[in-house]
Design an enzyme around this catalytic site. Sequence first.
Site, mmCIF file in Angstrom:
data_model
loop_
_atom_site.group_PDB
_atom_site.id
_atom_site.type_symbol
_atom_site.label_atom_id
_atom_site.label_comp_id
_atom_site.label_asym_id
_atom_site.label_seq_id
_atom_site.Cartn_x
_atom_site.Cartn_y
_atom_site.Cartn_z
ATOM 1 N N HIS A 181 -3.631 -4.459 7.908
ATOM 2 C CA HIS A 181 -3.713 -3.349 8.858
ATOM 3 C C HIS A 181 -2.773 -3.570 10.039
ATOM 4 O O HIS A 181 -2.898 -4.547 10.767
ATOM 5 C CB HIS A 181 -5.118 -3.065 9.398
ATOM 6 N N THR B 140 -17.654 -1.076 12.067
ATOM 7 C CA THR B 140 -18.042 -1.887 13.215
ATOM 8 C C THR B 140 -17.247 -1.337 14.397
ATOM 9 O O THR B 140 -16.695 -0.247 14.317
ATOM 10 C CB THR B 140 -17.721 -3.374 12.970
ATOM 11 N N THR B 141 -17.124 -2.091 15.472
ATOM 12 C CA THR B 141 -16.529 -1.518 16.672
ATOM 13 C C THR B 141 -15.099 -1.024 16.457
ATOM 14 O O THR B 141 -14.691 -0.060 17.060
ATOM 15 C CB THR B 141 -16.544 -2.545 17.820
ATOM 16 N N ARG C 273 -7.365 12.709 0.481
ATOM 17 C CA ARG C 273 -6.332 13.262 1.365
ATOM 18 C C ARG C 273 -4.924 12.820 0.982
ATOM 19 O O ARG C 273 -3.954 13.460 1.330
ATOM 20 C CB ARG C 273 -6.620 12.947 2.827
ATOM 21 N N ARG D 11 -9.558 7.960 -1.358
ATOM 22 C CA ARG D 11 -10.531 8.400 -0.354
ATOM 23 C C ARG D 11 -11.447 9.466 -0.925
ATOM 24 O O ARG D 11 -11.057 10.216 -1.829
ATOM 25 C CB ARG D 11 -9.799 8.953 0.880
ATOM 26 N N ASP E 90 -0.136 4.479 -0.203
ATOM 27 C CA ASP E 90 -0.853 5.719 0.148
ATOM 28 C C ASP E 90 0.047 6.760 0.799
ATOM 29 O O ASP E 90 -0.058 7.953 0.533
ATOM 30 C CB ASP E 90 -1.981 5.423 1.156
ATOM 31 N N HIS E 91 0.929 6.279 1.703
ATOM 32 C CA HIS E 91 1.664 7.263 2.497
ATOM 33 C C HIS E 91 2.818 7.921 1.753
ATOM 34 O O HIS E 91 3.381 8.903 2.219
ATOM 35 C CB HIS E 91 2.087 6.647 3.837
ATOM 36 N N GLU F 168 -8.515 0.216 -2.791
ATOM 37 C CA GLU F 168 -9.336 0.289 -1.582
ATOM 38 C C GLU F 168 -10.307 1.436 -1.771
ATOM 39 O O GLU F 168 -9.916 2.517 -2.214
ATOM 40 C CB GLU F 168 -8.465 0.564 -0.360
ATOM 41 N N HIS G 258 -5.681 3.617 -1.784
ATOM 42 C CA HIS G 258 -7.013 3.953 -1.286
ATOM 43 C C HIS G 258 -7.383 5.335 -1.824
ATOM 44 O O HIS G 258 -6.791 6.334 -1.421
ATOM 45 C CB HIS G 258 -6.983 3.951 0.252
ATOM 46 N N ASN H 78 0.851 -1.186 0.000
ATOM 47 C CA ASN H 78 0.000 0.000 0.000
ATOM 48 C C ASN H 78 0.896 1.248 0.000
ATOM 49 O O ASN H 78 1.673 1.455 0.925
ATOM 50 C CB ASN H 78 -0.901 -0.033 1.243
ATOM 51 N N GLU I 259 -10.847 -9.335 3.326
ATOM 52 C CA GLU I 259 -9.564 -8.987 3.934
ATOM 53 C C GLU I 259 -9.826 -8.826 5.424
ATOM 54 O O GLU I 259 -10.591 -7.944 5.832
ATOM 55 C CB GLU I 259 -8.987 -7.696 3.347
ATOM 56 N N ARG J 111 3.006 18.998 1.054
ATOM 57 C CA ARG J 111 3.413 20.245 0.395
ATOM 58 C C ARG J 111 2.574 20.540 -0.849
ATOM 59 O O ARG J 111 2.855 21.487 -1.570
ATOM 60 C CB ARG J 111 4.888 20.146 -0.015
ATOM 61 N N GLY K 112 1.169 -1.332 4.340
ATOM 62 C CA GLY K 112 1.485 0.000 3.862
ATOM 63 C C GLY K 112 2.452 0.763 4.727
ATOM 64 O O GLY K 112 3.630 0.935 4.388
HETATM 65 N N1 PXP Z 1 -5.638 -3.081 4.183
HETATM 66 C C1 PXP Z 1 -6.628 -2.151 4.219
HETATM 67 C C2 PXP Z 1 -7.991 -2.548 3.781
HETATM 68 C C3 PXP Z 1 -6.366 -0.836 4.636
HETATM 69 O O1 PXP Z 1 -7.357 0.068 4.653
HETATM 70 C C4 PXP Z 1 -5.050 -0.498 5.002
HETATM 71 C C5 PXP Z 1 -4.739 0.900 5.438
HETATM 72 O O2 PXP Z 1 -4.872 1.760 4.378
HETATM 73 C C6 PXP Z 1 -4.059 -1.479 4.919
HETATM 74 C C7 PXP Z 1 -4.386 -2.760 4.536
HETATM 75 C C8 PXP Z 1 -2.624 -1.184 5.245
HETATM 76 O O3 PXP Z 1 -2.514 -0.910 6.599
HETATM 77 P P1 PXP Z 1 -1.108 -0.443 7.170
HETATM 78 O O4 PXP Z 1 -0.798 0.873 6.545
HETATM 79 O O5 PXP Z 1 -1.361 -0.362 8.635
HETATM 80 O O6 PXP Z 1 -0.102 -1.489 6.788
#
Ligand code: PXP
Length: 246
Positions: free
Chosen positions: A191, A100-101, A49, A45, A9-10, A70, A43, A7, A151, A18, A213
């Site tokens: 996650h 969920t919770t 973001r 979003r 994203d970051h 995602e 992802h 992943n 997942e 920036r 990720g």
């Molecule tokens: N799987 C899903 C469905 C997610 O939403 C995320 C976070 O974007 C990840 C995996 C990756 O999680 P992490 O960044 O904590 O490895």
Amino acid sequence: MALLGVNIDHVATVRQARRTDEPDPVWAAAEAELGGADGITVHLREDRRHIGDRDVTLLRQTVGVKLNLEMSIADEIVRIACDVKPDQATLVPERREELTTEGGLDVVTHGQRVREAVRRLHDAGIIVSAFIEPVAEQVEASQDVGCEAVELWTGAYAHAASPPERDRAVADLRAALALGHKLGVEVHGGHGLTYRNIAVIASEPGFLEFNIGHSIVSRAVFVGMRRAVREMKGLLERYKPRESRP
Ligand code: PXP
């Protein structure tokens, strides 16, 4: 051995700090592939973001391995997904009421909306996975609305505060894995997985794919994306299950 979806994203999070054009997640994806990634996950979003529409379009054109998008079940995002056609869509919660919770999409409560999103994605030829907590009702509901995969949220394992808590989280994952296989859905995990905590989860039989990720991008800051991915692949290989199914 489970496949590794990286992943990125970051990488886009740093770019957006920036609002400029670097680092480019498209470059990150190429480097991740060269390091051995089996898939690239992003992802898109609703608030854009980190990953933006331009990224998803370019990644569809450039990623040579599995592209996993995602996404929420919001109408606009489903429309974009059907247009872009990732290999796989993973449905995730974005709004509080879809949670969920802890962290997964509540497919039990939102069954009708999820079913409609799955139908539209299937019509576009996209395989659908649901990001859910390792709870029997959520696995059953995901299969019932037509998902090919689930997942399992590994957050409870990753954030466990004590060994008994961690053991409970692993037991929940194990039960959900077994149920998923019984119902004929692929089981993925993700996650909070890191270089430090992957061993236990990687050695559980039955996970087909992990999406990781933050930890990989964090390590890539120091050693580069290619090596960071290669190292995580090395851990999946080292701790792979002795048997392939639960
Ligand atoms: N799987 C899903 C469905 C997610 O939403 C995320 C976070 O974007 C990840 C995996 C990756 O999680 P992490 O960044 O904590 O490895």
